[in-house]
Design a protein around this motif. Structure first.
Motif, PDB file in Angstrom:
ATOM      1  N   ARG A 231      19.196  36.368   5.638  1.00 39.15           N
ATOM      2  CA  ARG A 231      19.892  35.845   7.055  1.00 39.15           C
ATOM      3  C   ARG A 231      20.720  34.932   6.326  1.00 39.15           C
ATOM      4  NH1 ARG A 231      16.247  34.860  12.411  1.00 39.15           N
ATOM      5  NH2 ARG A 231      17.794  35.888  12.510  1.00 39.15           N
ATOM      6  N   SER A 232      21.513  34.788   6.854  1.00 41.75           N
ATOM      7  CA  SER A 232      22.052  33.600   7.005  1.00 41.75           C
ATOM      8  C   SER A 232      21.616  32.864   7.354  1.00 41.75           C
ATOM      9  CB  SER A 232      23.401  33.759   8.327  1.00 41.75           C
ATOM     10  OG  SER A 232      24.690  34.456   8.102  1.00 41.75           O
ATOM     11  N   ASN A 233      21.272  31.205   6.959  1.00 37.68           N
ATOM     12  CA  ASN A 233      21.061  30.057   6.976  1.00 37.68           C
ATOM     13  C   ASN A 233      19.536  30.262   6.802  1.00 37.68           C
ATOM     14  OD1 ASN A 233      22.130  28.036   8.217  1.00 37.68           O
ATOM     15  ND2 ASN A 233      20.318  27.792   9.922  1.00 37.68           N
ATOM     16  N   VAL A 234      19.599  31.079   5.912  1.00 35.53           N
ATOM     17  CA  VAL A 234      16.974  31.407   5.362  1.00 35.53           C
ATOM     18  C   VAL A 234      17.275  30.593   4.153  1.00 35.53           C
ATOM     19  CG1 VAL A 234      17.527  33.175   3.539  1.00 35.53           C
ATOM     20  CG2 VAL A 234      15.811  32.888   4.878  1.00 35.53           C
ATOM     21  N   GLY A 235      18.486  29.928   3.097  1.00 34.21           N
ATOM     22  CA  GLY A 235      18.140  29.042   2.550  1.00 34.21           C
ATOM     23  C   GLY A 235      18.632  30.131   0.755  1.00 34.21           C
TER      24      GLY A 235
ATOM     25  N   VAL B 147      26.032  24.719   0.876  1.00 34.41           N
ATOM     26  CA  VAL B 147      24.778  24.965   1.955  1.00 34.41           C
ATOM     27  C   VAL B 147      25.011  24.935   2.913  1.00 34.41           C
ATOM     28  CG1 VAL B 147      22.477  23.240   2.486  1.00 34.41           C
ATOM     29  CG2 VAL B 147      22.613  24.192  -0.271  1.00 34.41           C
ATOM     30  N   GLY B 148      24.430  25.065   3.955  1.00 32.34           N
ATOM     31  CA  GLY B 148      24.906  24.893   5.611  1.00 32.34           C
ATOM     32  C   GLY B 148      25.848  25.574   5.988  1.00 32.34           C
ATOM     33  N   SER B 149      26.719  25.999   5.304  1.00 27.67           N
ATOM     34  CA  SER B 149      28.381  26.452   5.809  1.00 27.67           C
ATOM     35  C   SER B 149      28.069  27.083   7.252  1.00 27.67           C
ATOM     36  CB  SER B 149      29.079  27.219   4.476  1.00 27.67           C
ATOM     37  OG  SER B 149      28.490  28.042   3.988  1.00 27.67           O
TER      38      SER B 149
ATOM     39  N   ASP C 174       7.793  23.627   2.744  1.00 27.78           N
ATOM     40  CA  ASP C 174       7.994  22.743   2.812  1.00 27.78           C
ATOM     41  C   ASP C 174       7.850  22.199   4.714  1.00 27.78           C
ATOM     42  OD1 ASP C 174      10.928  21.137   3.809  1.00 27.78           O
ATOM     43  OD2 ASP C 174      11.142  22.511   2.149  1.00 27.78           O
ATOM     44  N   LYS C 175       8.406  23.135   5.337  1.00 25.19           N
ATOM     45  CA  LYS C 175       8.591  22.479   7.298  1.00 25.19           C
ATOM     46  C   LYS C 175       7.260  22.957   7.651  1.00 25.19           C
ATOM     47  CE  LYS C 175      13.663  22.858   7.597  1.00 25.19           C
ATOM     48  NZ  LYS C 175      13.903  22.148   8.498  1.00 25.19           N
ATOM     49  N   ILE C 176       6.307  23.684   6.935  1.00 27.31           N
ATOM     50  CA  ILE C 176       4.926  23.951   7.688  1.00 27.31           C
ATOM     51  C   ILE C 176       3.786  23.045   7.611  1.00 27.31           C
ATOM     52  CG2 ILE C 176       5.461  26.036   8.789  1.00 27.31           C
ATOM     53  CD1 ILE C 176       4.460  27.531   7.201  1.00 27.31           C
TER      54      ILE C 176
ATOM     55  N   TYR D  57       7.822  28.448  -1.014  1.00 24.93           N
ATOM     56  CA  TYR D  57       8.933  28.457  -1.490  1.00 24.93           C
ATOM     57  C   TYR D  57       9.711  27.131  -0.765  1.00 24.93           C
ATOM     58  CZ  TYR D  57      12.763  28.149  -5.340  1.00 24.93           C
ATOM     59  OH  TYR D  57      12.538  26.771  -6.335  1.00 24.93           O
ATOM     60  N   SER D  58       9.611  25.863  -1.483  1.00 20.83           N
ATOM     61  CA  SER D  58      10.481  24.790  -1.495  1.00 20.83           C
ATOM     62  C   SER D  58      11.768  24.538  -1.602  1.00 20.83           C
ATOM     63  CB  SER D  58       9.618  23.753  -0.530  1.00 20.83           C
ATOM     64  OG  SER D  58      10.247  22.681  -0.211  1.00 20.83           O
ATOM     65  N   SER D  59      12.738  24.543  -1.753  1.00 14.31           N
ATOM     66  CA  SER D  59      14.188  24.349  -2.213  1.00 14.31           C
ATOM     67  C   SER D  59      14.206  22.845  -1.582  1.00 14.31           C
ATOM     68  CB  SER D  59      15.564  25.158  -1.969  1.00 14.31           C
ATOM     69  OG  SER D  59      14.934  25.863  -2.139  1.00 14.31           O
TER      70      SER D  59
HETATM   71  N1  LIG Z   1      13.664  21.869   4.705  1.00 11.56           N
HETATM   72  C1  LIG Z   1      14.034  22.797   4.038  1.00 11.56           C
HETATM   73  N2  LIG Z   1      15.836  23.048   4.289  1.00 11.56           N
HETATM   74  C2  LIG Z   1      16.303  24.217   3.598  1.00 11.56           C
HETATM   75  C3  LIG Z   1      14.992  24.384   2.595  1.00 11.56           C
HETATM   76  N3  LIG Z   1      16.101  25.982   2.194  1.00 11.56           N
HETATM   77  C4  LIG Z   1      17.453  25.662   2.612  1.00 11.56           C
HETATM   78  N4  LIG Z   1      17.090  24.440   3.676  1.00 11.56           N
HETATM   79  C5  LIG Z   1      18.411  24.520   5.145  1.00 11.56           C
HETATM   80  O1  LIG Z   1      18.403  24.870   5.843  1.00 11.56           O
HETATM   81  C6  LIG Z   1      19.821  25.192   6.612  1.00 11.56           C
HETATM   82  C7  LIG Z   1      20.497  26.647   5.163  1.00 11.56           C
HETATM   83  O2  LIG Z   1      20.230  26.181   3.849  1.00 11.56           O
HETATM   84  P1  LIG Z   1      21.427  27.552   2.954  1.00 11.56           P
HETATM   85  O3  LIG Z   1      21.169  27.035   1.959  1.00 11.56           O
HETATM   86  O4  LIG Z   1      22.676  27.428   3.714  1.00 11.56           O
HETATM   87  O5  LIG Z   1      21.201  29.421   3.163  1.00 11.56           O
HETATM   88  P2  LIG Z   1      21.527  30.315   3.402  1.00 11.56           P
HETATM   89  O6  LIG Z   1      22.988  30.240   4.468  1.00 11.56           O
HETATM   90  O7  LIG Z   1      21.060  31.501   3.357  1.00 11.56           O
HETATM   91  O8  LIG Z   1      22.725  30.495   2.126  1.00 11.56           O
HETATM   92  C8  LIG Z   1      20.447  23.920   5.454  1.00 11.56           C
HETATM   93  O9  LIG Z   1      20.849  22.946   6.242  1.00 11.56           O
HETATM   94  C9  LIG Z   1      19.678  24.124   4.348  1.00 11.56           C
HETATM   95  O10 LIG Z   1      19.798  22.152   3.958  1.00 11.56           O
HETATM   96  C10 LIG Z   1      13.741  24.137   1.963  1.00 11.56           C
HETATM   97  O11 LIG Z   1      13.719  24.685   1.113  1.00 11.56           O
HETATM   98  N5  LIG Z   1      13.266  23.220   2.823  1.00 11.56           N
END
Ligand SMILES: Nc1nc2c(ncn2[C@@H]2O[C@H](COP(=O)(O)OP(=O)(O)O)[C@@H](O)[C@H]2O)c(=O)[nH]1
Ligand SMILES: [Mg+2]
Length: 196
Positions: free
Chosen positions: A31-35, A52-54, A145-147, A174-176
């Motif tokens: 999904r959008s925003n999943v990371g 990230v986060g566009s 990392d969020k849980i 996974y935690s980025s």
């Molecule tokens: N805490 C945390 N935030 C994350 C992680 N991965 C992504 N985010 C945040 O989630 C939002 C969306 O991430 P993004 O990589 O742009 O998602 P994409 O739309 O799937 O490419 C951003 O604000 C990131 O900083 C993670 O592993 N841990």
């Protein structure tokens, strides 16, 4: 894995724009925003290789990141963003389906789901496609990392059950943010790519 050179080599919406070099490809879906962009940065050990986060739903292109001239990490447009029009959805489907159905050098598909959330209907459809198409794949539960640590196992089980992931397919938390899962995922990537 130590990455020496990482660069965005091509941005594509149609096959003529895919890179010509025949490097093996590891693809990120979700999904959008999943990371997805964040995990590419984490794997490549770069802060801002991928944006990230566009605005969610805005990235309607496929980005090919060249990693040491050995493989491409491929960032597909995310699905499931509520605010997009029907035309946008159709264009997403077209871009993604054309790539997944025609690209021959895909070695591994990494599907991301947010560890905190129940997989959506779109996630289920995506996973069904993966399972049905015999492509080697792995599920990554992002933002671990969020849980709390103790919540990880039960969340993985819920994701496994909701998507119907068989025992032989791994689900990697996974935690980025802190790199948890990075070594394990790189090992899987290296196993699926020959010659690196
Ligand atoms: N805490 C945390 N935030 C994350 C992680 N991965 C992504 N985010 C945040 O989630 C939002 C969306 O991430 P993004 O990589 O742009 O998602 P994409 O739309 O799937 O490419 C951003 O604000 C990131 O900083 C993670 O592993 N841990
Ligand atoms: Mg992105």
């Amino acid at each position: 894995m130590v990455v020496k050179n990482a660069k965005l080599e091509a941005t594509a919406v149609k096959p003529e724009q895919y890179p010509e070099k025949n490097l093996q490809e590891v693809v990120f879906v979700g999904r959008s925003n999943v990371g997805k962009s964040s995990i590419i940065n984490s794997l490549a050990n770069r802060k801002s290789l991928a944006r990230v986060g566009s605005t969610p739903g805005k990235t309607r292109v496929i980005n090919f990141y060249n990693i040491d001239d050995k493989l491409y990490l491929v960032d597909l447009p995310g699905y499931g963003y509520a605010g997009v029009s029907k035309t946008m959805k159709a264009s997403w489907g077209n871009i993604v389906e054309t790539y997944l159905n025609t690209r021959e050098n895909i070695q591994l598909i990494i599907m991301l789901v947010d560890i905190r959330h129940k997989p959506t209907q779109d996630d289920k459809i995506m996973y069904e496609w993966l399972a049905a198409n015999m492509v080697r794949h792995v599920v990554v539960a992002s933002k671990a990392d969020k849980i709390s640590r103790s919540a990880i196992k039960p969340r993985l089980k819920e994701i496994k059950d909701a998507l119907g992931v068989p025992d032989e397919v791994k689900i990697i938390p996974y935690s980025s943010e802190n790199g948890a899962g990075r070594d394990e995922l790189w090992t899987m990537i290296e196993e699926s790519i020959s010659g690196i």
